[in-house]
Structure formats: structure tokens, C-alpha cells
Design a protein around this motif. Structure first.
Motif, PDB file in Angstrom:
ATOM      1  N   ASN A 175       0.858  -1.181   0.000  1.00  0.00           N
ATOM      2  CA  ASN A 175       0.000   0.000   0.000  1.00  0.00           C
ATOM      3  C   ASN A 175       0.896   1.233   0.000  1.00  0.00           C
ATOM      4  N   PRO A 176       0.909   2.004  -1.097  1.00  0.00           N
ATOM      5  CA  PRO A 176       1.819   3.157  -1.160  1.00  0.00           C
ATOM      6  C   PRO A 176       1.483   4.223  -0.126  1.00  0.00           C
ATOM      7  N   TYR A 177       0.223   4.328   0.247  1.00  0.00           N
ATOM      8  CA  TYR A 177      -0.148   5.340   1.241  1.00  0.00           C
ATOM      9  C   TYR A 177       0.385   4.966   2.617  1.00  0.00           C
ATOM     10  N   ALA A 178       0.304   3.694   2.964  1.00  0.00           N
ATOM     11  CA  ALA A 178       0.848   3.243   4.243  1.00  0.00           C
ATOM     12  C   ALA A 178       2.364   3.413   4.252  1.00  0.00           C
ATOM     13  N   SER A 179       3.017   3.085   3.152  1.00  0.00           N
ATOM     14  CA  SER A 179       4.470   3.249   3.057  1.00  0.00           C
ATOM     15  C   SER A 179       4.865   4.714   3.167  1.00  0.00           C
ATOM     16  N   SER A 180       4.056   5.604   2.591  1.00  0.00           N
ATOM     17  CA  SER A 180       4.391   7.027   2.635  1.00  0.00           C
ATOM     18  C   SER A 180       4.266   7.586   4.047  1.00  0.00           C
ATOM     19  N   LEU A 181       3.373   7.025   4.849  1.00  0.00           N
ATOM     20  CA  LEU A 181       3.255   7.466   6.239  1.00  0.00           C
ATOM     21  C   LEU A 181       4.527   7.127   7.012  1.00  0.00           C
ATOM     22  N   ARG A 182       5.044   5.932   6.786  1.00  0.00           N
ATOM     23  CA  ARG A 182       6.226   5.496   7.495  1.00  0.00           C
ATOM     24  C   ARG A 182       7.448   6.298   7.034  1.00  0.00           C
ATOM     25  N   GLY A 183       7.621   6.439   5.739  1.00  0.00           N
ATOM     26  CA  GLY A 183       8.805   7.098   5.207  1.00  0.00           C
ATOM     27  C   GLY A 183       8.656   8.582   4.980  1.00  0.00           C
ATOM     28  N   ARG A 184       7.481   9.114   5.207  1.00  0.00           N
ATOM     29  CA  ARG A 184       7.192  10.534   4.999  1.00  0.00           C
ATOM     30  C   ARG A 184       7.442  10.981   3.557  1.00  0.00           C
ATOM     31  N   LYS A 185       7.370  10.069   2.611  1.00  0.00           N
ATOM     32  CA  LYS A 185       7.503  10.375   1.194  1.00  0.00           C
ATOM     33  C   LYS A 185       6.389   9.672   0.443  1.00  0.00           C
ATOM     34  N   SER A 186       5.658  10.437  -0.357  1.00  0.00           N
ATOM     35  CA  SER A 186       4.547   9.848  -1.117  1.00  0.00           C
ATOM     36  C   SER A 186       5.001   9.335  -2.481  1.00  0.00           C
ATOM     37  N   LYS A 187       6.151   9.826  -2.966  1.00  0.00           N
ATOM     38  CA  LYS A 187       6.645   9.527  -4.313  1.00  0.00           C
ATOM     39  C   LYS A 187       5.656  10.033  -5.379  1.00  0.00           C
ATOM     40  N   ASN A 188       4.896  11.081  -5.019  1.00  0.00           N
ATOM     41  CA  ASN A 188       3.967  11.729  -5.941  1.00  0.00           C
ATOM     42  C   ASN A 188       4.390  13.177  -6.155  1.00  0.00           C
ATOM     43  N   ILE A 189       4.244  13.642  -7.380  1.00  0.00           N
ATOM     44  CA  ILE A 189       4.455  15.042  -7.727  1.00  0.00           C
ATOM     45  C   ILE A 189       3.110  15.580  -8.194  1.00  0.00           C
ATOM     46  N   GLY A 190       2.680  16.690  -7.620  1.00  0.00           N
ATOM     47  CA  GLY A 190       1.434  17.326  -8.052  1.00  0.00           C
ATOM     48  C   GLY A 190       1.705  18.307  -9.181  1.00  0.00           C
ATOM     49  N   VAL A 191       0.926  18.191 -10.238  1.00  0.00           N
ATOM     50  CA  VAL A 191       1.011  19.136 -11.352  1.00  0.00           C
ATOM     51  C   VAL A 191      -0.341  19.825 -11.432  1.00  0.00           C
ATOM     52  N   GLU A 242      -9.151  27.253 -14.639  1.00  0.00           N
ATOM     53  CA  GLU A 242      -8.968  28.714 -14.550  1.00  0.00           C
ATOM     54  C   GLU A 242      -9.653  29.319 -13.323  1.00  0.00           C
ATOM     55  N   SER A 243      -9.892  28.540 -12.290  1.00  0.00           N
ATOM     56  CA  SER A 243     -10.577  29.019 -11.092  1.00  0.00           C
ATOM     57  C   SER A 243      -9.606  29.191  -9.929  1.00  0.00           C
ATOM     58  N   PHE A 244      -9.566  30.386  -9.375  1.00  0.00           N
ATOM     59  CA  PHE A 244      -8.731  30.674  -8.207  1.00  0.00           C
ATOM     60  C   PHE A 244      -9.170  29.810  -7.017  1.00  0.00           C
ATOM     61  N   GLU A 245     -10.464  29.666  -6.838  1.00  0.00           N
ATOM     62  CA  GLU A 245     -10.991  28.861  -5.733  1.00  0.00           C
ATOM     63  C   GLU A 245     -10.552  27.399  -5.853  1.00  0.00           C
ATOM     64  N   ASN A 246     -10.615  26.845  -7.057  1.00  0.00           N
ATOM     65  CA  ASN A 246     -10.161  25.469  -7.277  1.00  0.00           C
ATOM     66  C   ASN A 246      -8.669  25.338  -6.972  1.00  0.00           C
ATOM     67  N   GLU A 247      -7.904  26.328  -7.399  1.00  0.00           N
ATOM     68  CA  GLU A 247      -6.464  26.314  -7.151  1.00  0.00           C
ATOM     69  C   GLU A 247      -6.173  26.300  -5.650  1.00  0.00           C
ATOM     70  N   GLN A 248      -6.861  27.140  -4.897  1.00  0.00           N
ATOM     71  CA  GLN A 248      -6.689  27.176  -3.445  1.00  0.00           C
ATOM     72  C   GLN A 248      -7.006  25.817  -2.818  1.00  0.00           C
ATOM     73  N   THR A 249      -8.117  25.223  -3.231  1.00  0.00           N
ATOM     74  CA  THR A 249      -8.548  23.928  -2.679  1.00  0.00           C
ATOM     75  C   THR A 249      -7.523  22.838  -2.965  1.00  0.00           C
ATOM     76  N   ILE A 250      -7.034  22.784  -4.174  1.00  0.00           N
ATOM     77  CA  ILE A 250      -6.048  21.768  -4.564  1.00  0.00           C
ATOM     78  C   ILE A 250      -4.779  21.912  -3.732  1.00  0.00           C
ATOM     79  N   LEU A 251      -4.265  23.132  -3.629  1.00  0.00           N
ATOM     80  CA  LEU A 251      -3.021  23.331  -2.882  1.00  0.00           C
ATOM     81  C   LEU A 251      -3.208  23.042  -1.397  1.00  0.00           C
ATOM     82  N   GLU A 294      -5.254  20.764  -0.152  1.00  0.00           N
ATOM     83  CA  GLU A 294      -5.270  19.297  -0.053  1.00  0.00           C
ATOM     84  C   GLU A 294      -3.863  18.715  -0.129  1.00  0.00           C
ATOM     85  N   PHE A 295      -3.003  19.329  -0.909  1.00  0.00           N
ATOM     86  CA  PHE A 295      -1.637  18.832  -1.045  1.00  0.00           C
ATOM     87  C   PHE A 295      -0.830  18.979   0.252  1.00  0.00           C
TER      88      PHE A 295
END
Length: 182
Positions: free
Chosen positions: A12-28, A63-72, A74-75
Motif C-alpha cells: 500500500n503506497p499510502y501506508a508506506s508514505s506514512l512510514r517514510g514521509r515520502k509519497s513519491k507523488n508530484i502534483g502538477v 482557470e478558477s482561483f478557488e479550485n487552485e486554493q482547494t487543490i493546494l 489538499e496537497f
């Protein structure tokens, strides 16, 4: 290992990321995918990320500022290890971006950036682009050169406008405000 193979165990990559504090995901985070520039950028980003063992999460702001805020926001919960961001055309202030960086998440702007945020930026020289395009049209004897922009709050639009205006000035052509369309 034999038992794991026999049972088709998948870590489970999510469980592994909790232990290692790395998700190995990049948000674009981009405004849209219909634009061929963003499609090409995603292909390049995904290719390099994959080579380095990362996955790419693509999020659209539409193109929504509100969507951008929500995404960031969550990250900030550890879902990604870093963010590549091209801001929406509605983005006129950057507190939400500074909050993300303040929480230790690396961020790189590409194409569209907030000038007041101190982070890496991969951008074109939009002033020069606006200037050269306008100068070329003047040299081709065009006499009704309009400037069209999608947003007056985007730094790329403002710098292109500055280039357009500077070229008109350098060629001694007066500005017709009706030809500047935001």
C-alpha cells in the motif's frame, strides 16, 4: 517474500508514505489540458518523474482561483512531495501558495507564475515575446495591431502587454486603447 508473491501482495503506497514521509507523488496543477502547451508539458513532466520513481497527479483548476486554493490546501496533507504549478487566470494574490511553501512543500512555477512568490520559476520572456511579435507586425506594415489577453491579473499577459506597448513606442506608433482587449 515467497508468501507475498504467492498471495499477490501489493504494498500500500499510502501506508508506506506514512512510514517514510515520502509519497513519491508530484502534483502538477494546471488551468486546462486543451492547450497543446500543457499537454506537452505533462508528457515531459511525467516522463522525467517516472524515471526518478515518482508518480504524477494532474489537477485542473479550470482557470478558477478557488479550485487552485482547494487543490493546494489538499496537497499540504502529505499527498505529494512537491508541486509544479501554472496559476489560473483568476489568481491575483498568492497567499495560498506562500502557505504551501511555508509548510515545507517545494513548489516550482512553470509558464504562469506569481512574481511575488520567491521560488523557482520556469518561464518564457513574455516581455520579449510581446515586443518581437509587435515589432514583426510593424515591420510587415501592419497598421492596426491589437493586443488580446485572457486576464489582466496574469503576469504573462501583463509582460506581453508591456512588450507590445514598448514596441509601439519604439516605432513611434501611438497606442489605441480600443486595440487593447482584456
Amino acid at each position: 517474500m515467497e508468501t507475498a508473491t504467492r498471495l499477490n501482495y501489493v504494498p500500500n503506497p499510502y501506508a508506506s508514505s506514512l512510514r517514510g514521509r515520502k509519497s513519491k507523488n508530484i502534483g502538477v496543477v494546471i488551468p486546462e489540458v486543451a492547450d497543446s502547451f500543457f499537454s506537452l508539458a505533462i508528457n515531459g513532466i511525467e516522463s522525467v518523474a517516472k524515471e526518478k520513481g515518482y508518480h504524477v497527479l494532474i489537477c485542473l483548476t479550470h482557470e478558477s482561483f478557488e479550485n487552485e486554493q482547494t487543490i493546494l490546501k489538499e496537497f499540504q496533507g502529505g499527498r505529494v512531495d512537491g508541486v509544479l504549478l501554472s496559476v489560473s487566470r483568476e489568481t491575483s494574490q498568492c497567499d495560498h501558495i506562500n502557505d504551501l511553501i511555508s509548510n515545507g512543500l517545494p513548489l516550482v512555477f512553470f509558464d504562469r507564475a506569481c512574481d511575488e512568490v520567491d521560488t523557482a520559476k520556469i518561464i518564457t520572456d513574455d516581455f520579449e515575446s510581446g515586443y518581437k511579435a509587435t515589432a514583426h507586425l510593424i515591420q510587415e506594415n501592419c497598421d492596426q495591431i491589437a493586443f488580446l489577453s485572457i486576464s489582466s491579473s496574469l503576469s504573462i499577459s501583463n509582460k506581453r502587454l508591456e512588450g507590445y506597448l514598448q514596441a509601439l513606442s519604439d516605432y513611434k506608433i501611438s497606442v489605441n486603447t480600443k486595440q487593447v482587449v482584456q
